[in-house]
Enzyme design. Structure first.
Site, PDB file in Angstrom:
ATOM      1  N   GLY A   1       0.834  -1.207   0.000  1.00 62.52           N
ATOM      2  CA  GLY A   1       0.000   0.000   0.000  1.00 62.52           C
ATOM      3  C   GLY A   1       0.858   1.241   0.000  1.00 62.52           C
ATOM      4  O   GLY A   1       1.737   1.418  -0.861  1.00 62.52           O
ATOM      5  N   ASP A   2       0.655   2.111   0.986  1.00 68.66           N
ATOM      6  CA  ASP A   2       1.433   3.351   1.085  1.00 68.66           C
ATOM      7  C   ASP A   2       2.415   3.290   2.241  1.00 68.66           C
ATOM      8  O   ASP A   2       2.853   4.323   2.755  1.00 68.66           O
ATOM      9  CB  ASP A   2       0.480   4.547   1.264  1.00 68.66           C
ATOM     10  CG  ASP A   2      -0.374   4.407   2.522  1.00 68.66           C
ATOM     11  OD1 ASP A   2      -0.382   3.295   3.107  1.00 68.66           O
ATOM     12  OD2 ASP A   2      -1.011   5.389   2.909  1.00 68.66           O
TER      13      ASP A   2
END
Length: 410
Positions: free
Chosen positions: A326-327
């Site tokens: 993801g981030d």
């Protein structure tokens, strides 16, 4: 797995040399025995005919002496005829088989012993009648000796031994040539095969040979090695690609969570061995979901790619960056780092994020990061606890509770 070779097993050179030696010895012995037996038979027949002639000559010589009863003259006549011939003994008997005159060769030595004891090889005694006109007055019996045959046998044995010696020399020469032309090329093929199997030396090749069949075998083996080399190179390339896919993030090219979990224990072991410190840094992109929702996944991917590039730009030699998913990102900062060095690197990272990021739609955005760090072993000497410490520091930065080691880009 191939069983180790038995050290007691004979080599190909030994087996072939032994076979050649046996074949040549058999051929020489058969030829020598045939010539020797044939020669003995021929010479024995010749000796029997010669004894028959000698017996007739002796009968003619002693006939006057028998008539006049002069045994000394008969003995002298026999000695004159038989002394120069291969005669062992001469007997003269009357018609009643009474011995009148006997003569024996007085010779001594090896040939005489053979002549006296070689009844097996000596020719059969020759008989001749002593005649006075039409009347038979006596009989002559001549015994031959084996002296001539003995000399022939000794000469044959000497020739056979000479042939055997020459055979041994020829066999040794043949064995050396066999080793040079056959066994050594085969041994080189076996050596290369072992190097390929045991050490994966696919670059090894078999040299050319002077024998067509062995050379063709070497060429075919080299062609097989070429195919194995290509297959091995392709397999290594595929393995490297699979390893990269397994340990690298496909979007950013950074190491993924699997690689992070592999590198962290190595960093701990190195720090323990060197008595040094290293830092684990957790990074989270703020408001990433809003960028994704507003501008689409392509914009989010472009943003992550730029962030990864800016992470690489601030790293020192030995530092490593990872995208955990993801981030979320993570850094492992090389040994011999201090808390102040970590703070300086985080400030540089946050400063690098101030430049806007261009999105595929033509719009721009500024990346905001929440960063938390933990120093090994000062904050924790346990890997799990160290990561929890860094994660807690990042969460504190994200919620605005920044500590002395936590930073957030406003």
């Amino acid at each position: 797995m191939t069983a180790p070779s038995d050290p007691a097993m004979p080599t190909l050179r030994t087996v072939l040399a032994r076979v050649h030696m046996r074949l040549i010895l058999f051929a020489v012995l058969m030829a020598g025995a045939t010539l020797l037996i044939t020669g003995v038979v021929v010479i024995r027949g010749y000796a029997e005919r010669n004894l028959s002639l000698i017996a007739q000559t002796v009968a003619y010589t002693v006939e006057p002496a028998l008539v006049f009863d002069d045994m000394q003259a008969a003995r002298d006549g026999i000695a004159t005829v038989a002394a120069s011939e291969s005669v062992r003994a001469v007997e003269v008997r009357d018609v009643r088989n009474r011995l009148l005159v006997e003569w024996r060769r007085p010779d001594s030595g090896v040939m005489a012993a053979i002549g006296r004891g070689g009844d097996l090889f000596a020719p059969s005694p020759a008989l001749a009648a002593v005649r006075r006109g039409q009347d038979v007055v006596g009989h002559v019996r001549v015994f031959g000796d084996a002296g001539g045959l003995g000399r022939y046998i000794l000469a044959g044995l000497l020739a056979a031994l000479t042939c055997l010696a020459l055979t041994v020399i020829a066999t040794q020469m043949l064995a050396r040539r066999l080793q040079r032309d056959v066994t050594e090329p085969l041994a080189r093929i076996a050596e290369v095969a072992h190097a390929v199997r045991a050490d994966r030396q696919f670059d090894r090749r078999v040299p050319a040979s002077d024998i067509l069949e062995v050379d063709q075998l070497g060429r075919d083996f080299n062609a097989l090695l070429d195919e194995l080399d290509d297959w091995h190179a392709g397999l290594l390339s595929e393995n490297r690609m699979l390893e990269k896919q397994a340990t690298r993030d496909a979007l950013t090219g950074l190491g993924n969570r699997v690689m992070f979990e592999q590198v962290l224990p190595v960093a701990i072991a190195r720090a323990d061995a060197q008595g040094s410190a290293f830092a684990a840094v957790y990074i989270d992109v703020n408001r990433f979901k809003q960028v994704n929702d507003r501008h689409g996944h392509d914009a989010g991917d472009a943003m992550l790619i730029v962030i990864a590039a800016r992470l690489r730009a601030v790293l020192r030699p030995g530092d490593q960056a990872f995208r955990l998913g993801g981030d979320e990102f993570a850094l492992i900062l090389a040994p011999d780092i201090t808390r102040e060095d970590v703070a300086i690197l985080i400030r540089r990272l946050l400063a690098g994020m101030e430049q806007p990021i261009m999105l595929p739609s033509g719009e721009s955005t500024v990346a905001s990061l929440s960063v938390g760090s933990a120093l090994y072993p000062d904050d924790s000497a346990d890997a799990r606890d160290l990561l929890r410490h860094a994660d807690a520091a990042m969460y504190a930065a994200k919620t605005g509770r920044t500590g002395p080691h936590d930073r957030r880009n406003p």
